[in-house]
Write an enzyme that holds these catalytic residues in place. Structure first.
Site, mmCIF file in Angstrom:
data_model
loop_
_atom_site.group_PDB
_atom_site.id
_atom_site.type_symbol
_atom_site.label_atom_id
_atom_site.label_comp_id
_atom_site.label_asym_id
_atom_site.label_seq_id
_atom_site.Cartn_x
_atom_site.Cartn_y
_atom_site.Cartn_z
ATOM 1 C CB ALA A 13 -6.400 -14.447 -34.774
ATOM 2 C CD GLU A 32 -10.262 -13.422 -24.612
ATOM 3 O OE1 GLU A 32 -9.708 -13.516 -25.714
ATOM 4 O OE2 GLU A 32 -10.797 -12.372 -24.180
ATOM 5 N NE ARG A 105 -17.671 -12.570 -34.569
ATOM 6 C CZ ARG A 105 -16.518 -11.931 -34.756
ATOM 7 N NH1 ARG A 105 -16.203 -11.504 -35.959
ATOM 8 N NH2 ARG A 105 -15.712 -11.711 -33.759
ATOM 9 C CE1 TYR A 216 -22.925 -15.106 -42.945
ATOM 10 C CE2 TYR A 216 -22.794 -13.100 -44.238
ATOM 11 C CZ TYR A 216 -22.414 -13.846 -43.150
ATOM 12 O OH TYR A 216 -21.523 -13.321 -42.246
ATOM 13 C CG ASP A 309 -9.429 -8.069 -36.915
ATOM 14 O OD1 ASP A 309 -9.213 -8.540 -38.053
ATOM 15 O OD2 ASP A 309 -10.574 -7.831 -36.475
HETATM 16 C C1 LIG Z 1 -19.609 -6.766 -39.678
HETATM 17 C C2 LIG Z 1 -18.451 -7.696 -39.791
HETATM 18 C C3 LIG Z 1 -18.538 -8.764 -40.674
HETATM 19 C C4 LIG Z 1 -17.457 -9.617 -40.856
HETATM 20 N N1 LIG Z 1 -17.557 -10.632 -41.751
HETATM 21 C C5 LIG Z 1 -16.518 -11.449 -41.973
HETATM 22 C C6 LIG Z 1 -16.615 -12.526 -42.901
HETATM 23 O O1 LIG Z 1 -17.659 -12.737 -43.518
HETATM 24 N N2 LIG Z 1 -15.523 -13.332 -43.080
HETATM 25 C C7 LIG Z 1 -14.362 -13.133 -42.391
HETATM 26 O O2 LIG Z 1 -13.398 -13.887 -42.603
HETATM 27 N N3 LIG Z 1 -14.235 -12.113 -41.489
HETATM 28 C C8 LIG Z 1 -15.274 -11.283 -41.275
HETATM 29 N N4 LIG Z 1 -15.167 -10.264 -40.364
HETATM 30 C C9 LIG Z 1 -13.875 -10.025 -39.693
HETATM 31 C C10 LIG Z 1 -13.619 -10.958 -38.541
HETATM 32 O O3 LIG Z 1 -14.723 -10.992 -37.675
HETATM 33 C C11 LIG Z 1 -12.366 -10.517 -37.797
HETATM 34 O O4 LIG Z 1 -11.346 -10.246 -38.716
HETATM 35 C C12 LIG Z 1 -11.880 -11.598 -36.856
HETATM 36 O O5 LIG Z 1 -12.884 -11.955 -35.941
HETATM 37 C C13 LIG Z 1 -10.642 -11.117 -36.108
HETATM 38 O O6 LIG Z 1 -10.278 -12.097 -35.170
HETATM 39 P P1 LIG Z 1 -9.101 -11.814 -34.125
HETATM 40 O O7 LIG Z 1 -8.998 -13.065 -33.337
HETATM 41 O O8 LIG Z 1 -7.917 -11.268 -34.844
HETATM 42 O O9 LIG Z 1 -9.641 -10.631 -33.217
HETATM 43 P P2 LIG Z 1 -10.789 -10.657 -32.105
HETATM 44 O O10 LIG Z 1 -11.926 -11.511 -32.546
HETATM 45 O O11 LIG Z 1 -11.079 -9.230 -31.792
HETATM 46 O O12 LIG Z 1 -10.112 -11.372 -30.860
HETATM 47 C C14 LIG Z 1 -9.162 -10.721 -30.047
HETATM 48 C C15 LIG Z 1 -9.248 -11.339 -28.666
HETATM 49 O O13 LIG Z 1 -8.162 -10.876 -27.890
HETATM 50 C C16 LIG Z 1 -8.629 -10.609 -26.579
HETATM 51 N N5 LIG Z 1 -7.669 -9.661 -25.982
HETATM 52 C C17 LIG Z 1 -7.455 -8.370 -26.320
HETATM 53 N N6 LIG Z 1 -6.468 -7.853 -25.574
HETATM 54 C C18 LIG Z 1 -6.033 -8.832 -24.755
HETATM 55 C C19 LIG Z 1 -5.004 -8.914 -23.763
HETATM 56 N N7 LIG Z 1 -4.239 -7.867 -23.476
HETATM 57 N N8 LIG Z 1 -4.827 -10.108 -23.122
HETATM 58 C C20 LIG Z 1 -5.598 -11.187 -23.414
HETATM 59 N N9 LIG Z 1 -6.598 -11.156 -24.331
HETATM 60 C C21 LIG Z 1 -6.790 -9.999 -25.005
HETATM 61 C C22 LIG Z 1 -10.027 -10.050 -26.802
HETATM 62 O O14 LIG Z 1 -10.825 -10.149 -25.631
HETATM 63 C C23 LIG Z 1 -10.526 -10.962 -27.916
HETATM 64 O O15 LIG Z 1 -11.140 -12.136 -27.435
HETATM 65 C C24 LIG Z 1 -16.249 -9.405 -40.146
HETATM 66 C C25 LIG Z 1 -16.165 -8.352 -39.227
HETATM 67 C C26 LIG Z 1 -17.254 -7.503 -39.048
HETATM 68 C C27 LIG Z 1 -17.141 -6.382 -38.076
#
Ligand SMILES: Cc1cc2nc3c(=O)[nH]c(=O)nc-3n(C[C@H](O)[C@H](O)[C@H](O)COP(=O)(O)OP(=O)(O)OC[C@H]3O[C@@H](n4cnc5c(N)ncnc54)[C@H](O)[C@@H]3O)c2cc1C
Length: 406
Positions: A13, A32, A105, A216, A309
């Site tokens: 994200a 990050e 990923r 997959y 998320d």
């Molecule tokens: C088993 C599984 C299968 C999945 N399959 C799919 C799929 O097929 N298709 C799909 O679209 N999605 C899928 N997902 C969901 C997807 O992986 C997540 O929704 C997505 O990765 C979320 O991304 P994000 O960037 O919001 O969060 P994250 O990937 O958790 O990134 C958050 C980042 O913020 C950083 N952070 C946290 N706090 C701080 C702070 N205070 N200061 C600086 N940095 C910070 C963390 O270190 C991390 O790098 C799956 C998830 C799982 C568990």
């Protein structure tokens, strides 16, 4: 402030937010907390609703370098191995104007990171966003980097800090996510290490009772991503402990993990047990979540937008968590494209209004899919019969995949 955007979190994200904001003419910085940017973990599936955005961002070529393009999605019985229904995925490009892809990923993350850097986004590792402050005109991050706390000012801030979002906790104070009772066990296996009958370039969802398995291709089809999703218990459901587990690193010994997998898949057909047996180095991930979004306030607080998320963690049973994060930031960037700093609060409200109900719907549908995929007794018999009779019509989700198509 002149259209500056600060982003907490450099996951999918956050990296996408940096890229999209810069493409919309803003000056973006991603913070990050991890020193190294390494997206470990499993594969992701991206539906046409998401690849349409990547295409519009000019990332088609980069995607082709790393993604696999499965030709079908097959719902199969865990017990008999029978194909209950199939959805032709190659047709997605025709029906929805963009392909259905599967990829690692880490490859998706790298692709977005490279794109962000090409757009001039500043990406800082080992930079922990400790707090956010805001006035009517400006938003500030306190960032701890290499032992020093520095303040960074901007017109807009984005909380892309994941399911355990510290910024959400500060802004909304609505508590930590909770364990859903579901655990993902994941392994990656080279197709060349598999016997011919277990290799596959398609998506398979093996449905059982209280468990299902998804496989997959990733890495251009060279590897198979295998994930077993099972209802189960952890040794310790304490929130702090759960948070520490969100690294795809096994909490339990390999022997314990294999015993649990064996139990979750008892009675499974030979092709599936052969596939699971061929996989090594299982990692587990306890799935944590929140109820579906209740309103726009979960997306925006003043000059801070919550995306991915941090705003709407969801069970992976519709394969859309990363997809909704990418949809979020595409909408956010389009709102910011011609905004002045004074317009920002209003534009963020428009972003929240455009996004929250769709995200809530996807969260709810993912949860419902979990109940269907894990059905027991007569419900399970009904599920299998429905899939045999209705086939692709039950598996296609036009409101999801067709979103944003002009
Ligand atoms: C088993 C599984 C299968 C999945 N399959 C799919 C799929 O097929 N298709 C799909 O679209 N999605 C899928 N997902 C969901 C997807 O992986 C997540 O929704 C997505 O990765 C979320 O991304 P994000 O960037 O919001 O969060 P994250 O990937 O958790 O990134 C958050 C980042 O913020 C950083 N952070 C946290 N706090 C701080 C702070 N205070 N200061 C600086 N940095 C910070 C963390 O270190 C991390 O790098 C799956 C998830 C799982 C568990």
């Amino acid at each position: 402030m002149n259209r500056t955007v600060l982003i907490a979190g450099g996951g999918i994200a956050g990296m996408a937010a940096g890229f999209a904001a810069a493409r919309a003419g803003c000056s973006a910085t991603v913070f990050e907390r991890a020193a190294e940017f390494s997206e470990v973990g499993a594969g992701v599936q991206l539906g046409p609703n998401v690849t349409r955005i990547l295409q519009a961002w000019g990332l088609t070529h980069a995607l082709k370098q790393v993604a696999a393009f499965p030709s079908g999605l097959h719902a199969r019985s865990i017990i008999t191995g029978e194909t209950l229904a199939s959805l032709p995925l190659r047709d997605a490009a025709v029906t929805y104007g963009a392909p259905y892809v599967t990829l690692h990923r880490a490859d998706l993350h790298e692709l977005l990171w490279q794109a962000a850097q090409r757009e001039g986004v500043q990406v800082l590792g080992d930079a922990l966003v400790q707090r956010v402050h805001q006035t009517r005109d400006v938003v500030t991050f306190d960032v701890l980097a290499r032992g020093d706390v520095q303040q960074h000012l901007a017109a807009v801030a984005v909380a892309a800090d994941g399911v355990w979002s510290p910024l959400r906790e500060q802004l909304l104070g609505d508590g930590l996510p909770s364990f859903t009772g579901h655990i993902a066990y994941r392994a990656l296996v080279a197709q060349s290490d598999l016997p011919a009958h277990l290799r596959s370039q398609d998506v398979s969802v093996w449905m059982g009772s209280q468990a299902h398995v998804v496989s997959y291709p990733v890495r251009g089809g060279e590897y198979l991503n295998v994930v077993c999703l099972a209802e189960g218990r952890l040794l310790d459901d304490d929130a702090n402990h759960l948070q520490a587990l969100q690294t795809w690193n096994a909490q339990k010994t390999e022997a314990q993990t294999l015993t649990e997998l064996h139990h979750a898949l008892r009675g499974a057909c030979t092709p599936l047990t052969d596939l699971m047996g061929a996989c090594r180095d299982w990692r587990l991930w306890p799935l944590c979540g929140r109820p579906a979004m209740q309103g726009p306030h979960e997306h925006v607080q003043g000059r801070v937008a919550l995306v991915g998320d941090a705003a709407h963690p969801m069970l992976p049973y519709l394969a859309q968590g990363a997809g909704m994060a990418i949809e979020d930031v595409a909408e956010l960037a389009s709102q910011l494209a011609d905004a002045t700093d004074a317009d920002v609060p209003q534009r963020l409200q428009s972003f929240a209004q455009a996004r929250w109900q769709r995200n809530a719907r996807v969260q709810a549908r993912a949860r419902r899919n979990g109940q269907i995929f894990h059905a027991t007794g007569p419900m399970r018999v009904g599920r299998d019969m429905g899939l045999r009779l209705m086939g692709a019509r039950l598996m296609d989700v036009p409101w999801l995949y067709g979103h944003g198509r002009s």
